[in-house]
Design a protein around this motif. Structure first.
Motif, mmCIF file in Angstrom:
data_model
loop_
_atom_site.group_PDB
_atom_site.id
_atom_site.type_symbol
_atom_site.label_atom_id
_atom_site.label_comp_id
_atom_site.label_asym_id
_atom_site.label_seq_id
_atom_site.Cartn_x
_atom_site.Cartn_y
_atom_site.Cartn_z
ATOM 1 N N PHE A 79 0.837 -1.201 0.000
ATOM 2 C CA PHE A 79 0.000 0.000 0.000
ATOM 3 C C PHE A 79 0.876 1.257 0.000
ATOM 4 C CE2 PHE A 79 -3.555 -2.325 2.590
ATOM 5 C CZ PHE A 79 -3.760 -3.185 1.523
ATOM 6 N N LYS A 80 0.507 2.229 -0.806
ATOM 7 C CA LYS A 80 1.285 3.468 -0.898
ATOM 8 C C LYS A 80 1.268 4.263 0.406
ATOM 9 C CE LYS A 80 0.636 4.044 -5.884
ATOM 10 N NZ LYS A 80 0.078 4.900 -6.973
ATOM 11 N N ASN A 81 0.153 4.165 1.158
ATOM 12 C CA ASN A 81 0.014 4.954 2.380
ATOM 13 C C ASN A 81 0.315 4.148 3.640
ATOM 14 O OD1 ASN A 81 -2.201 3.296 2.183
ATOM 15 N ND2 ASN A 81 -3.682 4.808 2.924
ATOM 16 N N ALA A 82 1.148 3.114 3.520
ATOM 17 C CA ALA A 82 1.477 2.259 4.667
ATOM 18 C C ALA A 82 2.994 2.141 4.819
ATOM 19 C CB ALA A 82 0.847 0.878 4.489
ATOM 20 N N PRO A 83 3.635 3.127 5.462
ATOM 21 C CA PRO A 83 5.093 3.113 5.574
ATOM 22 C C PRO A 83 5.645 2.071 6.545
ATOM 23 C CG PRO A 83 4.184 4.958 6.790
ATOM 24 C CD PRO A 83 3.047 4.362 6.029
ATOM 25 N N HIS A 125 -1.986 -4.261 -3.511
ATOM 26 C CA HIS A 125 -2.031 -3.445 -4.727
ATOM 27 C C HIS A 125 -1.573 -4.308 -5.907
ATOM 28 C CE1 HIS A 125 -1.602 0.176 -7.189
ATOM 29 N NE2 HIS A 125 -0.474 -0.334 -7.623
#
Length: 256
Positions: free
Chosen positions: A180-184, A210
């Motif tokens: 996920f792009k928003n899961a660092p 994704h």
């Protein structure tokens, strides 16, 4: 060759096409998986699926959200099932402070009882953690869970807790959120965890990676998880797949 260490092929979302989904996973290089049962309805089906396929195994335990429903008879039943030749772990178990169906004190009691059971039957445990990291680590420490070790399932917490988990003989398993792009957080963990303590999973039908986020997840998608982790670590998918599969064999005591 990949090993999906946590999948719910026993979920209602797979009623109509379960065998098709399983064979699609095999065709995509996902040769092994552990189907996790976590209550009276899902546990028998997890074992049934494992009996049907040589390379599919089962885990049996009681989910913390439903801790209030577990009886002493249920615990004895799980102990009996732990001796089945295809059962390789106890769980998923743990604490879930997001939902409020089961009071925290009840969740903790059920969690402790399952750790004690796992130590009795000498099997690794699968940990479900949602907004309860500190309490989970404390209970694992107090109950001596390091004797059996296990998996921090779908790890989505800070890197700061990783070493404590490793010190207690646990593997770190990553799933869809690492893509996920928003899961660092899982991305940081993917790089920091020693490769000999790393596992991959889908948690299907939940948490699809994704570019399938929001859709039904399935075990074939574990390849997307592995590809992302390999990219983050700067190694080949082949190396990542080989090592995580070896790790799963070791943890679950599977001889192949």
């Amino acid at each position: 060759m990949l090993f999906d260490t946590h999948v719910h092929m026993n979920a209602t979302q797979f009623i109509e096409d379960r065998d098709e989904v399983i064979h699609r996973a095999f065709a995509n290089g996902v040769q092994y998986m552990v189907v996790v049962g976590f209550d009276r309805e899902t546990i028998p089906l997890a074992i049934e699926i494992a009996e049907q396929y040589d390379t599919i195994y089962a885990a049996v335990g009681w989910h913390p959200v439903d801790a209030v429903d577990m009886t002493d008879e249920d615990l004895a039943w799980i102990e009996e099932l732990s001796h089945h030749p295809k059962v390789v772990a106890i769980g998923e178990m743990g604490l879930d402070y997001h939902w409020d169906k089961s009071p925290k004190d009840v969740q903790k009691e059920v969690f402790r009882k399952q750790i004690q059971l796992a130590k009795k039957v000498n099997m690794p445990i699968i940990i479900h953690n949602r907004e309860a990291t500190e309490d989970i680590l404390q209970i694992l420490e107090e109950e001596g869970a390091s004797e059996v070790g296990g998996i921090m399932h779908c790890y989505n917490d800070s890197v700061q807790y990783v070493q404590q988990c490793l010190d207690m003989n646990f593997y770190i398993s990553l799933g869809g959120p690492v893509t996920f792009k928003n899961a660092p957080l899982p991305k940081e963990v993917a790089v920091e965890v020693p490769i000999d303590r790393l596992l991959v999973e889908t948690d299907a039908p939940y948490l699809a990676p994704h570019p399938n986020r929001g859709k039904r997840n399935e075990p074939s998608y574990v390849k997307l998880v592995a590809e992302k982790i390999a990219e983050l670590r700067g190694i080949s998918l082949e190396e990542l797949s080989k090592k995580t599969t070896e790790n799963a064999f070791k943890l679950f005591q599977i001889n192949r």
